[in-house]
Design an enzyme around this catalytic site. Sequence first.
Site, short mmCIF file in Angstrom:
data_model
loop_
_atom_site.label_atom_id
_atom_site.label_comp_id
_atom_site.label_asym_id
_atom_site.label_seq_id
_atom_site.Cartn_x
_atom_site.Cartn_y
_atom_site.Cartn_z
N GLU A 95 0.84 -1.19 0.00
CA GLU A 95 0.00 0.00 0.00
C GLU A 95 0.88 1.24 0.00
O GLU A 95 2.02 1.19 0.48
CB GLU A 95 -0.90 -0.04 1.25
CG GLU A 95 -1.86 1.10 1.41
CD GLU A 95 -2.94 1.16 0.34
OE1 GLU A 95 -2.60 1.47 -0.82
OE2 GLU A 95 -4.12 0.94 0.67
N ASP A 99 -3.95 5.26 6.30
CA ASP A 99 -4.58 6.43 6.90
C ASP A 99 -5.49 5.96 8.04
O ASP A 99 -5.02 5.72 9.14
CB ASP A 99 -5.34 7.16 5.79
CG ASP A 99 -5.73 8.58 6.14
OD1 ASP A 99 -5.24 9.11 7.14
OD2 ASP A 99 -6.54 9.17 5.40
N ASP A 155 -1.94 10.74 -4.56
CA ASP A 155 -2.50 11.77 -5.44
C ASP A 155 -3.45 12.70 -4.73
O ASP A 155 -3.85 12.47 -3.59
CB ASP A 155 -3.26 11.09 -6.58
CG ASP A 155 -4.60 10.52 -6.12
OD1 ASP A 155 -5.62 10.88 -6.71
OD2 ASP A 155 -4.62 9.71 -5.16
#
Length: 175
Positions: A95, A99, A155
Amino acid sequence: MKEIEEILYSEEVVMQKCRELGERITADYEGELLVVGILKGAVPFMAELIKRIDLPIIIDFMDVSSYEGTTTSGEVRILKDLEFRVEGRDVLIVEDIIDTGLTLSYLTEVLKKRGAKSIEICSLLTKPKRRKVFVDTKYVGFEVDDKFVVGYGMDYNEKYRNLPFVGILSEEVYK
């Protein structure tokens, strides 16, 4: 680049971390390893990492979503599933960033139910202050504060993934 407030980790630093993680993973396994990248963010990190793993590997990808814009919905959806069976295999989930932990917690449970021999997680970054659920992560590149980071696969609205470093995105861009 004016949108980037600060470069946290240069390309050279990220590449060195990939070497270190690859050496640790190589030392921890014997035999074939199924490396599962989480699309799209993990692709640049995974591409560098797998070059450093000195084992026979099979690569596969999953595309999952729990985000709408910049916030998590809390509901994880599998958009693209694996092509290879995990039953009886050692699985390494790769990954870009952990988060809340919701996505990886969900995926780990799914792969356990499918009969994986072992499941470990390797993430370039982790944000422990944002965690909602515990995720046992064996391999972590860097721990970061609760800042909006982009680059090396991460992103904002599909932009900045191709930056060769990890940087903090200026609030002016996403607020």
